[in-house]
Write a protein that holds these residues in place. Structure first.
Motif, PDB file in Angstrom:
ATOM      1  N   SER A 111       0.824  -1.206   0.000  1.00  0.00           N
ATOM      2  CA  SER A 111       0.000   0.000   0.000  1.00  0.00           C
ATOM      3  C   SER A 111       0.860   1.258   0.000  1.00  0.00           C
ATOM      4  CB  SER A 111      -0.960  -0.003   1.188  1.00  0.00           C
ATOM      5  OG  SER A 111      -0.334   0.342   2.404  1.00  0.00           O
ATOM      6  N   VAL A 112       2.085   1.162   0.520  1.00  0.00           N
ATOM      7  CA  VAL A 112       3.040   2.278   0.444  1.00  0.00           C
ATOM      8  C   VAL A 112       3.605   2.375  -0.969  1.00  0.00           C
ATOM      9  CG1 VAL A 112       5.265   3.155   1.254  1.00  0.00           C
ATOM     10  CG2 VAL A 112       3.647   2.161   2.894  1.00  0.00           C
ATOM     11  N   ARG A 113       4.002   1.253  -1.537  1.00  0.00           N
ATOM     12  CA  ARG A 113       4.586   1.271  -2.880  1.00  0.00           C
ATOM     13  C   ARG A 113       3.591   1.719  -3.946  1.00  0.00           C
ATOM     14  NH1 ARG A 113       7.364  -3.692  -4.999  1.00  0.00           N
ATOM     15  NH2 ARG A 113       8.560  -2.165  -6.191  1.00  0.00           N
ATOM     16  N   ASN A 114       2.304   1.569  -3.664  1.00  0.00           N
ATOM     17  CA  ASN A 114       1.265   1.949  -4.629  1.00  0.00           C
ATOM     18  C   ASN A 114       0.849   3.419  -4.510  1.00  0.00           C
ATOM     19  OD1 ASN A 114       1.129  -0.608  -5.771  1.00  0.00           O
ATOM     20  ND2 ASN A 114      -0.466  -1.317  -4.369  1.00  0.00           N
ATOM     21  N   GLN A 115       1.560   4.197  -3.718  1.00  0.00           N
ATOM     22  CA  GLN A 115       1.218   5.604  -3.550  1.00  0.00           C
ATOM     23  C   GLN A 115       1.445   6.395  -4.841  1.00  0.00           C
ATOM     24  OE1 GLN A 115      -0.093   7.271  -0.544  1.00  0.00           O
ATOM     25  NE2 GLN A 115      -0.543   5.067  -0.406  1.00  0.00           N
ATOM     26  N   THR A 116       0.551   7.330  -5.104  1.00  0.00           N
ATOM     27  CA  THR A 116       0.709   8.199  -6.273  1.00  0.00           C
ATOM     28  C   THR A 116       1.873   9.163  -6.082  1.00  0.00           C
ATOM     29  OG1 THR A 116      -0.938   9.733  -5.348  1.00  0.00           O
ATOM     30  CG2 THR A 116      -1.727   8.055  -6.907  1.00  0.00           C
ATOM     31  N   PHE A 117       2.176   9.498  -4.836  1.00  0.00           N
ATOM     32  CA  PHE A 117       3.338  10.332  -4.513  1.00  0.00           C
ATOM     33  C   PHE A 117       4.550   9.408  -4.378  1.00  0.00           C
ATOM     34  CE2 PHE A 117       6.198  12.394  -1.492  1.00  0.00           C
ATOM     35  CZ  PHE A 117       6.303  13.661  -2.041  1.00  0.00           C
ATOM     36  N   LYS A 118       5.641   9.738  -5.043  1.00  0.00           N
ATOM     37  CA  LYS A 118       6.753   8.796  -5.164  1.00  0.00           C
ATOM     38  C   LYS A 118       8.012   9.166  -4.381  1.00  0.00           C
ATOM     39  CE  LYS A 118       4.330   6.324  -8.039  1.00  0.00           C
ATOM     40  NZ  LYS A 118       3.757   5.027  -7.582  1.00  0.00           N
ATOM     41  N   GLU A 133       0.070  11.885  -1.189  1.00  0.00           N
ATOM     42  CA  GLU A 133      -0.057  13.053  -2.053  1.00  0.00           C
ATOM     43  C   GLU A 133      -0.986  14.093  -1.449  1.00  0.00           C
ATOM     44  OE1 GLU A 133      -1.005  14.135  -6.740  1.00  0.00           O
ATOM     45  OE2 GLU A 133      -1.441  12.123  -5.964  1.00  0.00           O
ATOM     46  N   TYR A 134      -2.086  13.630  -0.900  1.00  0.00           N
ATOM     47  CA  TYR A 134      -3.067  14.529  -0.278  1.00  0.00           C
ATOM     48  C   TYR A 134      -2.448  15.285   0.902  1.00  0.00           C
ATOM     49  CZ  TYR A 134      -7.213  15.869   2.432  1.00  0.00           C
ATOM     50  OH  TYR A 134      -8.149  16.560   3.161  1.00  0.00           O
ATOM     51  N   GLN A 135      -1.737  14.575   1.758  1.00  0.00           N
ATOM     52  CA  GLN A 135      -1.180  15.220   2.941  1.00  0.00           C
ATOM     53  C   GLN A 135      -0.002  16.128   2.602  1.00  0.00           C
ATOM     54  OE1 GLN A 135      -0.805  11.496   5.368  1.00  0.00           O
ATOM     55  NE2 GLN A 135      -1.960  12.669   6.874  1.00  0.00           N
ATOM     56  N   VAL A 136       0.833  15.705   1.671  1.00  0.00           N
ATOM     57  CA  VAL A 136       1.958  16.552   1.261  1.00  0.00           C
ATOM     58  C   VAL A 136       1.448  17.874   0.698  1.00  0.00           C
ATOM     59  CG1 VAL A 136       3.835  16.794  -0.421  1.00  0.00           C
ATOM     60  CG2 VAL A 136       3.596  14.676   0.887  1.00  0.00           C
ATOM     61  N   ASP A 137       0.432  17.814  -0.134  1.00  0.00           N
ATOM     62  CA  ASP A 137      -0.126  19.041  -0.724  1.00  0.00           C
ATOM     63  C   ASP A 137      -0.673  19.969   0.352  1.00  0.00           C
ATOM     64  OD1 ASP A 137       0.533  18.220  -3.260  1.00  0.00           O
ATOM     65  OD2 ASP A 137      -1.482  17.536  -3.788  1.00  0.00           O
ATOM     66  N   LEU A 138      -1.359  19.414   1.333  1.00  0.00           N
ATOM     67  CA  LEU A 138      -1.923  20.239   2.403  1.00  0.00           C
ATOM     68  C   LEU A 138      -0.825  20.878   3.253  1.00  0.00           C
ATOM     69  CD1 LEU A 138      -5.064  18.322   3.742  1.00  0.00           C
ATOM     70  CD2 LEU A 138      -4.993  20.526   2.586  1.00  0.00           C
ATOM     71  N   LEU A 139       0.195  20.115   3.588  1.00  0.00           N
ATOM     72  CA  LEU A 139       1.270  20.659   4.411  1.00  0.00           C
ATOM     73  C   LEU A 139       2.099  21.687   3.646  1.00  0.00           C
ATOM     74  CD1 LEU A 139       2.338  17.404   6.271  1.00  0.00           C
ATOM     75  CD2 LEU A 139       1.443  19.473   7.342  1.00  0.00           C
ATOM     76  N   LYS A 140       2.296  21.461   2.352  1.00  0.00           N
ATOM     77  CA  LYS A 140       3.008  22.446   1.537  1.00  0.00           C
ATOM     78  C   LYS A 140       2.222  23.754   1.442  1.00  0.00           C
ATOM     79  CE  LYS A 140       5.914  19.786  -1.665  1.00  0.00           C
ATOM     80  NZ  LYS A 140       6.111  19.432  -3.097  1.00  0.00           N
ATOM     81  N   PHE A 197      -4.803   4.199   1.311  1.00  0.00           N
ATOM     82  CA  PHE A 197      -5.349   4.455  -0.013  1.00  0.00           C
ATOM     83  C   PHE A 197      -4.223   5.058  -0.870  1.00  0.00           C
ATOM     84  CE2 PHE A 197      -9.121   3.869   2.373  1.00  0.00           C
ATOM     85  CZ  PHE A 197     -10.159   3.581   1.486  1.00  0.00           C
ATOM     86  N   PRO A 198      -4.222   4.844  -2.178  1.00  0.00           N
ATOM     87  CA  PRO A 198      -3.101   5.282  -3.027  1.00  0.00           C
ATOM     88  C   PRO A 198      -2.789   6.769  -2.964  1.00  0.00           C
ATOM     89  CG  PRO A 198      -4.482   3.733  -4.216  1.00  0.00           C
ATOM     90  CD  PRO A 198      -5.210   4.046  -2.941  1.00  0.00           C
ATOM     91  N   GLU A 199      -3.775   7.616  -2.742  1.00  0.00           N
ATOM     92  CA  GLU A 199      -3.553   9.059  -2.761  1.00  0.00           C
ATOM     93  C   GLU A 199      -3.230   9.638  -1.384  1.00  0.00           C
ATOM     94  OE1 GLU A 199      -8.084   8.417  -2.434  1.00  0.00           O
ATOM     95  OE2 GLU A 199      -6.327   7.400  -3.275  1.00  0.00           O
ATOM     96  N   LYS A 200      -3.033   8.798  -0.402  1.00  0.00           N
ATOM     97  CA  LYS A 200      -2.858   9.263   0.984  1.00  0.00           C
ATOM     98  C   LYS A 200      -1.698  10.242   1.132  1.00  0.00           C
ATOM     99  CE  LYS A 200      -1.526   8.654   5.541  1.00  0.00           C
ATOM    100  NZ  LYS A 200      -0.255   9.040   6.183  1.00  0.00           N
TER     101      LYS A 200
END
Length: 269
Positions: free
Chosen positions: A24-31, A101-108, A96-99
């Motif tokens: 589930s980590v390797r399947n993240q949209t954020f790489k 990416e979602y948090q990085v965008d919010l923190l940025k 979930f795959p977008e987990k």
């Protein structure tokens, strides 16, 4: 490219679901991440499973240590982490795959935000959703103010859902190694007092509820350390009358649980 997110995965005899968690980590949209698997003296095949993934993906790094508990394993991982942001996942939970990416965008997008969690869906041993989905923040969004007002009522943060800035360590220190259980709860209480936190209503984690989970196996220990965490937070989070009510309610519920368990135990003799 510099790693942005360091993911901590402490594991102790977690062979049953470890592969699913790592996938589930390797399947993240954020790489741009590294996964630090801290094998806490496992006696099962957890180390072998972790190494298989490490051999396939250089972002997966495995560390071996003697069994000493979750808090020490997490601090070990924090000392090894290279990322500006820290995330957590337990060996029996799923993302979930977008987990990320979602948090990085919010923190940025919000430089004042130090700690954030997400909502979760609860699953059983087979991965099916449970009928009862109450727990943590009950899928409700919480601002810093709401977290401070409700955190002593119950632990609003699912550990596998959190992401926080490395700078949080400079503000509140590392995990308290005196807590053999509820080390996360104690950490969030400290954080809520010092920095801006929030919890999203978006479901991005599958939290596994099963008979071998720590919350089931070590329930009495969890009650003790959760009480200690609440007591430490009683005079630091404000709203003293409300927090005192939450603490007394927790004590009452714990006593009822322990009495019921004692009665059931006697019936089995």
């Amino acid at each position: 490219m510099k790693t942005l997110v360091s993911i901590l995965l402490p594991v102790y005899n977690g062979e049953r679901f470890l592969s699913e968690a790592i996938l589930s980590v390797r399947n993240q949209t954020f790489k741009s991440w590294e996964l630090l698997i801290i094998n806490d003296g496992s006696t099962d095949s957890s180390a072998e499973i972790a190494m298989e993934f490490s051999n396939m993906d250089e972002r997966v790094k495995v560390f071996e240590k003697e069994h000493s508990g979750v808090a020490k394993s997490l601090n070990f991982g924090l000392n090894k982490a290279a990322g500006e942001l820290i995330a957590r996942i337990d060996s029996d939970d799923l993302w979930f795959p977008e987990k990320l990416e979602y948090q990085v965008d919010l923190l940025k997008g919000n430089p004042d935000l130090f700690l954030m969690g997400t909502s979760v869906i609860m699953i059983d041993e087979t991965g099916l959703s449970l009928a009862v989905q109450k727990g943590f923040n009950n899928r409700l969004p919480f601002s810093s103010k709401g977290i401070r007002r409700n955190l002593l009522k119950n632990n609003l943060f699912c550990h596998s859902s959190v992401m926080f800035r490395r700078d949080l360590i400079s503000n509140i220190g590392m995990y308290h190694e005196g807590f053999k259980n509820s080390e996360d709860y104690e950490y969030w209480i400290r954080a809520a007092k010092k920095v801006s936190c929030e919890i999203s209503g978006r479901v991005l984690v599958k939290y596994r509820v099963w008979s071998n989970a720590v919350s089931f196996k070590k329930r009495e220990q969890q009650i003790y350390y959760s009480f200690r965490a609440r007591l430490r937070g009683l005079f630091t989070l404000g709203c003293i009358p409300l927090n005192l009510f939450f603490l007394l309610k927790f004590i009452g519920n714990s006593i009822v649980y322990l009495l019921k368990k004692g009665v059931n135990h006697l019936k089995q003799l």
